[in-house]
Every structure is written in structure tokens, then in C-alpha cells.
Design a protein around this motif. Structure first.
Motif: not given
Length: 221
Positions: A74, A78, A87, A94, A98
Motif C-alpha cells: 500500500r 501510494s 492502489y 480501494r 483491501d
């Protein structure tokens, strides 16, 4: 200029492969520090000073230390993915990424690695025959996982969250590769999914899986 990221990896590890492949795919500046698990290098004092949990992978970025692979995926996506697709910023999309990352710990990872560990890794290290009762328990669970993955996480989509590959797909493919190397036969929908991931990643995919595959072949002789 020194790389911004340091990855402590061994490509026999499925999440380590996912991290290395992500960095290559999004061209994140990084350096790989290889820790040989089969030689016990993760137990040495110099690595324990980095990761007191004695696990691979680990990631350093300046003063930031990340010891969990999903958190590292992540973070890297990011920070370094200019497209924002690996991501996704859209919260609904998203959430699907997750959801898989949370689910896979006790499913894809637990039983994929469980199958590989008990059929290939432990017999090679102990010079013994595999405990087929345990192997078959993981094999049974893998069948369920394949169905759940196909029916819930993929559905009619090419990838987990959308039409674009994400960190969830990358990790899923790396996890599925582990039992395949141990002789497990994946269903066609899962094989097709892996091929889509591989096609998106390119030659790096097979290159980074070669260490694990070669070990499995030698251990099976």
C-alpha cells in the motif's frame, strides 16, 4: 543517487516477490537486500536489528520501517504509482483491494504456502517424506479458495477491483504460484487470471519466480 527504498527480500517468498515486482512495474527507485531464508540469514543479528520479528520481507524508506507486506504494498503504490491505479484512490474500488488483502492471510497465503511448505519445503529441509495427510488438508482448502476467488473476488471482471491490475492481483498471483510449484493443479479460471497478471507485468514475472520454481524442482527429485 541512492535508492529511496530498501527491500529486504528472498524471492522464494511470495510477498517478497510481489513487492519486488511492484517496484519494477511502477519504476519505484529501490535497492534489494537479499536475505537467504534457507540459509537462516533472517535469524542473524544484523537482520534481526532490522526486523525483530525475523520475517521476510521488510521495507525501509528513510526513517520509516515497514514489517508487514500488505502495508508495504500500500505504501509503495501510494507513494510511487503516478497512475493511481495500483492502489486506487476511489474508495469503493480501494475497498475491494483491501478486502482481498485482509482475506488472503488466512486463505490464499495460509493454504497455498501450507501446501508448498509441507509437500516441498519441510521434506527438503528434513530429508523426509511429506506428511500427505497435512498436504491433502491444504489441498482441499485450496479448492475452496479457488472457488471463492473466482466467484466473489473476480466474478466477471479480469482483475479483483476493476479492469486494471492492482496490488491485490499481484499478491494473489504470487501466492497462487507457490502451490503450483509444489505440484498443485489450479483450475482454468485461476490459470487464466495468473496469465493476465503475467502479461501485464512482462518478463520480470517469470524472472522473479525462477528461484522458487527451481528450488521446488530440485527438492522434488
Amino acid at each position: 543517487m541512492a535508492a529511496s527504498l530498501t527491500l529486504y527480500v528472498d524471492h522464494i517468498s511470495q510477498p517478497a516477490r510481489a513487492l519486488s515486482l511492484l517496484c519494477r512495474a511502477i519504476k519505484a527507485p529501490h535497492h534489494e537486500h537479499h536475505i537467504k531464508l534457507l540459509k537462516g540469514e533472517h535469524l542473524r543479528k544484523d537482520f534481526v536489528a532490522v526486523n525483530p520479528f525475523k520475517k521476510i520481507p521488510a521495507v525501509k524508506h528513510g526513517n520509516t520501517l515497514i514489517l508487514e507486506s500488505c502495508a508495504a504494498l500500500r505504501f509503495i503504490a501510494s507513494k510511487y504509482d503516478a497512475t493511481g491505479k495500483w492502489y486506487p484512490q476511489d474508495l469503493e474500488v480501494r475497498c475491494k483491494v483491501d478486502e482481498y488483502l485482509d482475506w488472503q492471510h488466512l486463505n490464499t497465503r495460509a493454504h497455498g504456502m501450507g501446501f508448498f511448505r509441507n509437500k516441498i519445503l519441510l521434506p527438503a529441509l528434513k530429508k523426509s517424506e511429506p506428511d500427505m495427510k497435512v498436504v491433502n488438508e491444504h489441498k482441499k482448502e485450496l479448492g475452496r479458495i479457488e472457488r471463492d476467488f473466482k466467484n466473489y473476488f473476480l466474478g466477471s471482471k479480469p482483475f479483483i477491483a476493476s479492469d486494471h491490475i492492482t496490488i491485490a492481483d499481484l499478491l494473489a498471483a504470487c501466492e497462487f504460484e507457490q502451490p503450483i510449484a509444489g505440484g498443485y493443479s489450479m483450475s482454468q479460471p485461476i490459470q487464466d487470471f495468473i496469465e493476465r497478471v503475467k502479461s501485464h507485468i512482462g518478463p520480470d514475472y517469470d524472472e522473479l519466480h525462477s528461484t522458487m520454481r527451481d528450488f521446488a524442482v530440485k527438492a522434488s527429485r
